[in-house]
Design a protein around this motif. Structure first.
Motif, PDB file in Angstrom:
ATOM      1  N   TRP A   1      -1.127   1.327  15.638  1.00 31.00           N
ATOM      2  CA  TRP A   1      -2.043   0.097  14.865  1.00 31.00           C
ATOM      3  C   TRP A   1      -2.672   0.334  14.221  1.00 31.00           C
ATOM      4  O   TRP A   1      -3.028  -0.612  13.231  1.00 31.00           O
ATOM      5  N   ASP A   2      -3.278   1.455  13.825  1.00 27.39           N
ATOM      6  CA  ASP A   2      -4.470   2.089  12.534  1.00 27.39           C
ATOM      7  C   ASP A   2      -3.536   1.909  11.462  1.00 27.39           C
ATOM      8  O   ASP A   2      -4.340   1.977  10.452  1.00 27.39           O
ATOM      9  N   THR A   3      -2.485   2.201  11.289  1.00 27.04           N
ATOM     10  CA  THR A   3      -1.861   2.536   9.982  1.00 27.04           C
ATOM     11  C   THR A   3      -0.456   1.388   9.536  1.00 27.04           C
ATOM     12  O   THR A   3      -0.179   1.376   8.498  1.00 27.04           O
ATOM     13  N   PHE A   4      -0.168   0.583  10.727  1.00 26.66           N
ATOM     14  CA  PHE A   4       0.829  -0.327  10.330  1.00 26.66           C
ATOM     15  C   PHE A   4       0.460  -1.471   9.509  1.00 26.66           C
ATOM     16  O   PHE A   4      -0.791  -2.078   9.795  1.00 26.66           O
ATOM     17  N   THR A   5       1.208  -2.026   8.529  1.00 23.53           N
ATOM     18  CA  THR A   5       0.907  -3.101   7.893  1.00 23.53           C
ATOM     19  C   THR A   5       2.062  -3.596   7.269  1.00 23.53           C
ATOM     20  O   THR A   5       3.296  -2.872   7.135  1.00 23.53           O
ATOM     21  N   LEU A   6       2.277  -5.009   6.728  1.00 26.19           N
ATOM     22  CA  LEU A   6       3.380  -5.500   5.943  1.00 26.19           C
ATOM     23  C   LEU A   6       3.078  -5.525   4.723  1.00 26.19           C
ATOM     24  O   LEU A   6       1.883  -5.810   4.267  1.00 26.19           O
ATOM     25  N   ASP A   7       4.123  -5.278   3.903  1.00 31.10           N
ATOM     26  CA  ASP A   7       4.050  -5.734   2.164  1.00 31.10           C
ATOM     27  C   ASP A   7       4.895  -6.626   1.773  1.00 31.10           C
ATOM     28  O   ASP A   7       6.140  -6.596   2.067  1.00 31.10           O
ATOM     29  N   TYR A   8       4.442  -7.354   0.564  1.00 34.51           N
ATOM     30  CA  TYR A   8       5.410  -8.028   0.015  1.00 34.51           C
ATOM     31  C   TYR A   8       5.493  -7.455  -1.184  1.00 34.51           C
ATOM     32  O   TYR A   8       4.694  -7.679  -2.302  1.00 34.51           O
ATOM     33  N   ASP A   9       6.685  -7.149  -1.928  1.00 38.74           N
ATOM     34  CA  ASP A   9       6.973  -6.348  -3.036  1.00 38.74           C
ATOM     35  C   ASP A   9       7.689  -7.392  -4.125  1.00 38.74           C
ATOM     36  O   ASP A   9       8.813  -7.732  -3.859  1.00 38.74           O
ATOM     37  N   LEU A  10       6.873  -7.512  -5.203  1.00 34.36           N
ATOM     38  CA  LEU A  10       7.508  -8.521  -6.173  1.00 34.36           C
ATOM     39  C   LEU A  10       7.738  -7.636  -7.482  1.00 34.36           C
ATOM     40  O   LEU A  10       7.927  -8.027  -8.459  1.00 34.36           O
ATOM     41  N   HIS A  11       7.797  -6.348  -7.310  1.00 33.37           N
ATOM     42  CA  HIS A  11       8.226  -5.481  -8.406  1.00 33.37           C
ATOM     43  C   HIS A  11       9.349  -6.048  -9.121  1.00 33.37           C
ATOM     44  O   HIS A  11      10.417  -6.270  -8.348  1.00 33.37           O
ATOM     45  N   GLY A  12       9.598  -5.987 -10.298  1.00 34.22           N
ATOM     46  CA  GLY A  12      11.008  -6.344 -10.810  1.00 34.22           C
ATOM     47  C   GLY A  12      11.196  -7.507 -11.185  1.00 34.22           C
ATOM     48  O   GLY A  12      11.969  -8.193 -11.751  1.00 34.22           O
TER      49      GLY A  12
ATOM     50  N   LEU B   1       4.756  -1.022   5.838  1.00 37.41           N
ATOM     51  CA  LEU B   1       4.065  -0.163   5.038  1.00 37.41           C
ATOM     52  C   LEU B   1       3.255   0.755   5.828  1.00 37.41           C
ATOM     53  O   LEU B   1       2.374  -0.132   6.599  1.00 37.41           O
ATOM     54  N   LYS B   2       3.017   1.883   5.951  1.00 33.24           N
ATOM     55  CA  LYS B   2       2.351   2.640   6.802  1.00 33.24           C
ATOM     56  C   LYS B   2       1.162   3.160   5.852  1.00 33.24           C
ATOM     57  O   LYS B   2       1.443   3.780   4.756  1.00 33.24           O
TER      58      LYS B   2
END
Length: 510
Positions: free
Chosen positions: A250-261, A239-240
């Motif tokens: 480095w300022d915009t990078f991140t990880l996301d864990y999507d549990l939708h659904g 996720l940016k």
């Protein structure tokens, strides 16, 4: 209007039942018996609505007489939080608020199972528990109702918990959040950092999310993360964040864990995801610094081999870099130890135990809320620790500036070594051709280049010393702020960093 009996003609449902119940206080046996019979007949619709609610989750109430109400405007994804509620003005006086909350949870659980989980199998109620008709709740006023409600509550809650654990793998998903968003999967994190560190040094708008996602999947396949359940692996995404002018990757990078659904969004909701985002960014920053410091150390070790002619000239310069690197490494190691062992590991064990022992969905939700609340507080990400976090990030910025300056210095050193090698090659070539290896002009140019290099080296040394001074000042401010914290766990971080009171601003932790 009010008749001679004292019953308001506008009363109905639970309110009417409460009024009739008051007549049971009479000491006249005949009057008491009559009141009990009237109450029993009057509460028949209430008992029927209660039966449908606790066994079917049906909240049909045409005349608004039931004490459970449904808001039809609330969407399914908010069913658990706000779709159903208690109408206190319709709550009979002989049903306590605690029992009413349990009754609410029973029907809410059944509807959550049916609507959100999509499970339409009948809940396995023992025969002795099931009220097949209205008369089965004949003792609505007596003590048997409480035990009956408690038994039904346990059965419905256990059914939902079993569904969340076995079908929707809530324990595995929470462990995956620990591994990916809280950087618990060490080999994966290290490999991912190796793969994308150069990419993240570019400007954010030049970086494609698809390229980062591809490298994320490469890191999963190349490490022990490959053995995770595919249901888990497929939910990890890059996720940016929103970009600002001058932002790097480095300022915009991140990880996301999507549990939708999945029904698990009731546990890991949008607020929780925002909190995990903040936690990830802090942890990722410490990993970035650790990775950069390791790279600095590995690079300086190889200088003797790749810069043989400069070994003697740059020895003091190299010593300065190693001293600063060691000092920052000590700081970041203590911060990471605090994060991993004093905060995450302890809190995670509490969450793990709470989820295993949970008897209801609310138990899991509360345990998860407690987990992220404690982690946020002890990582100083909440509003109460805002000033401390500002000071911590100031120290981080000096560490990042040190790594960036080293990269600049490394370019200058390698460039000068290349110029020197070209000059030596030219001298050797001229000599082999029978001419003079060098002349006055060439030697003068060489001396000028050497002088320029020494000046650049001196300026770099000064810049490194400036960064160290800023680092020490910021660290001193951070230690002072940590010592003033009320939370002993947070305060303990200052003791770890400054165990020998090396930094002047430190106050002895009593």
């Amino acid at each position: 209007s009010t008749g001679s009996s004292g019953i308001n003609a506008e009363y109905g449902g639970g309110a009417l039942a409460s009024t009739l119940h008051s007549f049971l206080q009479s000491g006249d046996p005949a009057y008491h018996g009559l009141a009990k019979k009237v109450l029993h007949l009057t509460t028949r619709p209430l008992r029927e609505m209660l039966r449908r609610w606790i066994y079917e989750g049906d909240c049909s109430d045409v005349f608004g007489e039931f004490f459970i109400t449904m808001d039809s405007d609330v969407p399914e994804d908010s069913l658990w939080e706000s779709k159903y509620s208690i109408k206190l003005d319709m709550l009979p006086c002989f049903i306590s608020k605690e029992m009413a909350e349990r009754i609410l949870l029973i029907g809410k659980t059944i509807n959550f199972i049916r609507v959100v989980c999509g499970d339409h199998q009948a809940i396995n109620f023992p025969f002795s528990t099931v009220a097949t008709n209205t008369e089965g709740l004949n003792d609505i006023i007596g003590p048997d109702l409480n035990s009956h409600i408690s038994e039904v509550y346990k059965i419905t809650s256990a059914h939902l918990i079993r569904l969340l654990k076995k079908k929707y793998l809530i324990c595995e998903h929470l462990s995956a959040i620990r591994d990916y968003l809280l950087l618990g999967q060490g080999d994966f994190v290290q490999h991912l950092m190796d793969l994308i560190c150069n990419d993240l040094s570019a400007m954010s708008f030049d970086i494609q999310s698809s390229m980062l996602q591809s490298k994320l999947e490469t890191a999963q396949r190349a490490t022990n993360a490959q053995y995770h359940n595919p249901e888990v692996i497929n939910r990890v995404n890059v996720l940016k964040l929103e970009e600002s002018s001058g932002d790097k990757g480095w300022d915009t990078f991140t990880l996301d864990y999507d549990l939708h659904g999945t029904p698990l969004t009731v546990v890991v909701n949008n607020d929780s995801r925002e909190t995990y985002l903040c936690i990830f960014r802090m942890l990722w920053k410490t990993k970035r610094i650790e990775h950069g410091l390791k790279r600095v150390w590995e690079s300086t070790v190889t200088w003797k081999r790749i810069l043989p002619h400069l070994t003697r000239d740059i020895a003091p310069f190299r010593h300065t870099i190693n001293m600063i690197n060691t000092e920052i490494q000590h700081f970041i190691s203590q911060v990471q130890y605090y994060i991993n062992f004093e905060v995450l590991e302890c809190s995670w064990k509490d969450l793990e135990s709470a989820v295993v022992d949970a008897e209801s969905l609310d138990g899991i939700i509360d345990a998860h809320k407690t987990f992220i609340s404690v982690v946020s507080e002890r990582l100083m990400l909440d509003e109460d620790h805002r000033m401390v976090m500002v000071k911590l990030y100031s120290v981080f910025s000096h560490a990042i500036n040190f790594i960036a300056l080293y990269d600049e210095a490394s370019v200058i050193l390698k460039k000068h070594e290349l110029v020197r090698k070209e000059r030596e090659l030219k001298i050797r070539t001229n000599t082999e051709q029978g001419g003079w290896g060098t002349n006055a002009a060439t030697e003068e140019a060489g001396r000028a280049e050497d002088m320029q290099f020494r000046e650049a080296l001196s300026a770099l040394t000064q810049n490194f010393e400036t960064i160290r001074a800023g680092f020490v000042t910021s660290l001193d401010d951070l230690l002072t702020a940590l010592c003033q914290e009320q939370d002993e766990t947070v305060k303990f971080l200052s003791l770890r960093i400054n165990f020998n009171e090396f930094y002047r601003g430190q106050v002895l932790v009593k």
